[in-house]
Design a protein around this motif. Structure first.
Motif, PDB file in Angstrom:
ATOM      1  N   UNK A  92     -50.806 -71.227  32.212  1.00 30.82           N
ATOM      2  CA  UNK A  92     -49.862 -70.133  32.407  1.00 30.82           C
ATOM      3  C   UNK A  92     -48.855 -70.215  31.276  1.00 30.82           C
ATOM      4  N   UNK A  93     -48.571 -69.083  30.651  1.00 31.19           N
ATOM      5  CA  UNK A  93     -47.634 -69.042  29.534  1.00 31.19           C
ATOM      6  C   UNK A  93     -46.385 -68.257  29.933  1.00 31.19           C
ATOM      7  N   UNK A  94     -45.250 -68.786  29.539  1.00 32.04           N
ATOM      8  CA  UNK A  94     -43.998 -68.129  29.877  1.00 32.04           C
ATOM      9  C   UNK A  94     -43.120 -67.914  28.666  1.00 32.04           C
ATOM     10  N   UNK A  95     -42.261 -66.918  28.774  1.00 34.60           N
ATOM     11  CA  UNK A  95     -41.185 -66.713  27.804  1.00 34.60           C
ATOM     12  C   UNK A  95     -39.853 -66.908  28.524  1.00 34.60           C
ATOM     13  N   UNK A  96     -38.980 -67.641  27.896  1.00 41.73           N
ATOM     14  CA  UNK A  96     -37.627 -67.861  28.384  1.00 41.73           C
ATOM     15  C   UNK A  96     -36.664 -67.527  27.245  1.00 41.73           C
ATOM     16  N   UNK A  97     -35.392 -67.357  27.585  1.00 36.44           N
ATOM     17  CA  UNK A  97     -34.393 -67.105  26.542  1.00 36.44           C
ATOM     18  C   UNK A  97     -33.085 -67.776  26.891  1.00 36.44           C
ATOM     19  N   UNK A  98     -32.325 -68.064  25.838  1.00 31.71           N
ATOM     20  CA  UNK A  98     -31.024 -68.702  26.021  1.00 31.71           C
ATOM     21  C   UNK A  98     -30.024 -68.043  25.102  1.00 31.71           C
ATOM     22  N   UNK A  99     -29.064 -67.358  25.680  1.00 31.27           N
ATOM     23  CA  UNK A  99     -27.989 -66.756  24.910  1.00 31.27           C
ATOM     24  C   UNK A  99     -26.937 -67.816  24.605  1.00 31.27           C
ATOM     25  N   UNK A 100     -26.165 -67.573  23.587  1.00 31.98           N
ATOM     26  CA  UNK A 100     -25.138 -68.534  23.170  1.00 31.98           C
ATOM     27  C   UNK A 100     -24.173 -68.804  24.322  1.00 31.98           C
ATOM     28  N   UNK A 101     -23.991 -70.076  24.635  1.00 30.31           N
ATOM     29  CA  UNK A 101     -23.058 -70.468  25.677  1.00 30.31           C
ATOM     30  C   UNK A 101     -23.573 -70.331  27.091  1.00 30.31           C
ATOM     31  N   UNK A 102     -24.847 -69.975  27.242  1.00 28.25           N
ATOM     32  CA  UNK A 102     -25.414 -69.795  28.580  1.00 28.25           C
ATOM     33  C   UNK A 102     -26.642 -70.684  28.766  1.00 28.25           C
ATOM     34  N   UNK A 103     -27.097 -70.778  29.992  1.00 27.42           N
ATOM     35  CA  UNK A 103     -28.294 -71.546  30.285  1.00 27.42           C
ATOM     36  C   UNK A 103     -29.554 -70.782  29.940  1.00 27.42           C
ATOM     37  N   UNK A 104     -30.665 -71.491  29.914  1.00 27.36           N
ATOM     38  CA  UNK A 104     -31.939 -70.855  29.608  1.00 27.36           C
ATOM     39  C   UNK A 104     -32.420 -70.096  30.844  1.00 27.36           C
ATOM     40  N   UNK A 105     -32.919 -68.868  30.638  1.00 26.51           N
ATOM     41  CA  UNK A 105     -33.362 -68.050  31.767  1.00 26.51           C
ATOM     42  C   UNK A 105     -34.794 -67.567  31.570  1.00 26.51           C
ATOM     43  N   UNK A 106     -35.472 -67.367  32.679  1.00 30.67           N
ATOM     44  CA  UNK A 106     -36.832 -66.856  32.689  1.00 30.67           C
ATOM     45  C   UNK A 106     -36.859 -65.411  32.218  1.00 30.67           C
ATOM     46  N   UNK A 107     -37.872 -65.055  31.427  1.00 31.34           N
ATOM     47  CA  UNK A 107     -38.077 -63.675  30.996  1.00 31.34           C
ATOM     48  C   UNK A 107     -39.379 -63.119  31.570  1.00 31.34           C
ATOM     49  N   UNK A 108     -40.503 -63.817  31.344  1.00 36.02           N
ATOM     50  CA  UNK A 108     -41.794 -63.329  31.807  1.00 36.02           C
ATOM     51  C   UNK A 108     -42.805 -64.464  31.800  1.00 36.02           C
ATOM     52  N   UNK A 109     -43.862 -64.325  32.621  1.00 42.07           N
ATOM     53  CA  UNK A 109     -45.002 -65.227  32.513  1.00 42.07           C
ATOM     54  C   UNK A 109     -46.292 -64.430  32.629  1.00 42.07           C
ATOM     55  N   UNK A 110     -47.373 -65.062  32.172  1.00 39.93           N
ATOM     56  CA  UNK A 110     -48.700 -64.471  32.273  1.00 39.93           C
ATOM     57  C   UNK A 110     -49.676 -65.581  32.649  1.00 39.93           C
ATOM     58  N   UNK A 111     -50.595 -65.275  33.550  1.00 34.54           N
ATOM     59  CA  UNK A 111     -51.577 -66.265  33.989  1.00 34.54           C
ATOM     60  C   UNK A 111     -52.596 -66.534  32.891  1.00 34.54           C
ATOM     61  N   UNK A 132     -31.510 -54.178  23.853  1.00 33.83           N
ATOM     62  CA  UNK A 132     -30.080 -54.034  24.110  1.00 33.83           C
ATOM     63  C   UNK A 132     -29.349 -55.238  23.524  1.00 33.83           C
ATOM     64  N   UNK A 133     -28.065 -55.093  23.223  1.00 35.04           N
ATOM     65  CA  UNK A 133     -27.306 -56.244  22.707  1.00 35.04           C
ATOM     66  C   UNK A 133     -27.376 -57.459  23.648  1.00 35.04           C
ATOM     67  N   UNK A 134     -27.448 -57.217  24.934  1.00 39.06           N
ATOM     68  CA  UNK A 134     -27.525 -58.333  25.880  1.00 39.06           C
ATOM     69  C   UNK A 134     -28.868 -59.065  25.864  1.00 39.06           C
ATOM     70  N   UNK A 135     -29.837 -58.553  25.117  1.00 38.48           N
ATOM     71  CA  UNK A 135     -31.101 -59.268  24.916  1.00 38.48           C
ATOM     72  C   UNK A 135     -30.987 -60.321  23.810  1.00 38.48           C
ATOM     73  N   UNK A 136     -29.869 -60.352  23.114  1.00 36.66           N
ATOM     74  CA  UNK A 136     -29.672 -61.328  22.040  1.00 36.66           C
ATOM     75  C   UNK A 136     -29.731 -62.744  22.600  1.00 36.66           C
ATOM     76  N   UNK A 137     -30.626 -63.542  22.036  1.00 38.62           N
ATOM     77  CA  UNK A 137     -30.835 -64.905  22.532  1.00 38.62           C
ATOM     78  C   UNK A 137     -31.855 -65.620  21.656  1.00 38.62           C
ATOM     79  N   UNK A 138     -31.971 -66.902  21.876  1.00 35.49           N
ATOM     80  CA  UNK A 138     -33.066 -67.693  21.324  1.00 35.49           C
ATOM     81  C   UNK A 138     -34.202 -67.636  22.339  1.00 35.49           C
ATOM     82  N   UNK A 139     -35.356 -67.151  21.899  1.00 40.05           N
ATOM     83  CA  UNK A 139     -36.486 -66.958  22.801  1.00 40.05           C
ATOM     84  C   UNK A 139     -37.485 -68.104  22.649  1.00 40.05           C
ATOM     85  N   UNK A 140     -37.844 -68.687  23.784  1.00 43.05           N
ATOM     86  CA  UNK A 140     -38.747 -69.821  23.824  1.00 43.05           C
ATOM     87  C   UNK A 140     -40.061 -69.449  24.510  1.00 43.05           C
ATOM     88  N   UNK A 141     -41.135 -70.012  23.984  1.00 46.20           N
ATOM     89  CA  UNK A 141     -42.439 -69.941  24.605  1.00 46.20           C
ATOM     90  C   UNK A 141     -42.665 -71.270  25.331  1.00 46.20           C
TER      91      UNK A 141
END
Length: 123
Positions: A33-52, A87-96
């Motif tokens: 299963x593969x996932x994408x997560x993101x972390x904006x500056x000063x915030x915790x890492x959050x789930x974005x999406x996964x695929x089986x 959107x500007x609120x999508x600004x983050x470091x995106x992790x696989x």
């Protein structure tokens, strides 16, 4: 062991699009299963999406539903995140990330992580 390398990030204006890619090493990519997560500056890492592993099951966090699409090409050991109407609120470091076993939106459930690719959306 699985090694993950993200690419495709960059600077884009609000309303624009980007496609992130994540290339994985190894011969058993379809079992993860593969996932994408993101972390904006000063915030915790959050789930974005996964695929089986087969691509038949996907899930998204509410804030990106209808705008982002996760997909994979098992023959290329690659997972993608198509991001539209950014959107500007999508600004983050995106992790696989990759995991075996049951699907999960939990960060701690994932076994392997890439180093991330920066997405910056200007207003």
């Amino acid at each position: 062991q699985v090694q993950l390398v993200e690419s495709g990030g960059g600077l884009v204006q609000a309303g624009g699009s980007l496609r992130l890619s994540c290339a994985a090493s190894g011969r058993t990519f379809s079992s993860y299963t593969m996932g994408w997560f993101r972390q904006a500056s000063g915030k915790g890492r959050e789930f974005v999406a996964f695929i089986s592993g087969s691509g038949g099951m996907t899930a998204y966090t509410d804030s990106v539903k209808g705008r982002f699409t996760i997909s994979r090409e098992n023959a290329r050991n690659t997972v993608y995140l198509q991001m539209n109407s950014l959107k500007p609120e999508d600004t983050a470091l995106y992790y696989c990330a990759a995991k075996t076993g049951a699907y999960s939106m939990r960060e701690m459930a994932y076994d392997y992580w890439g180093r991330g690719t920066q997405v910056t959306v200007s207003s």
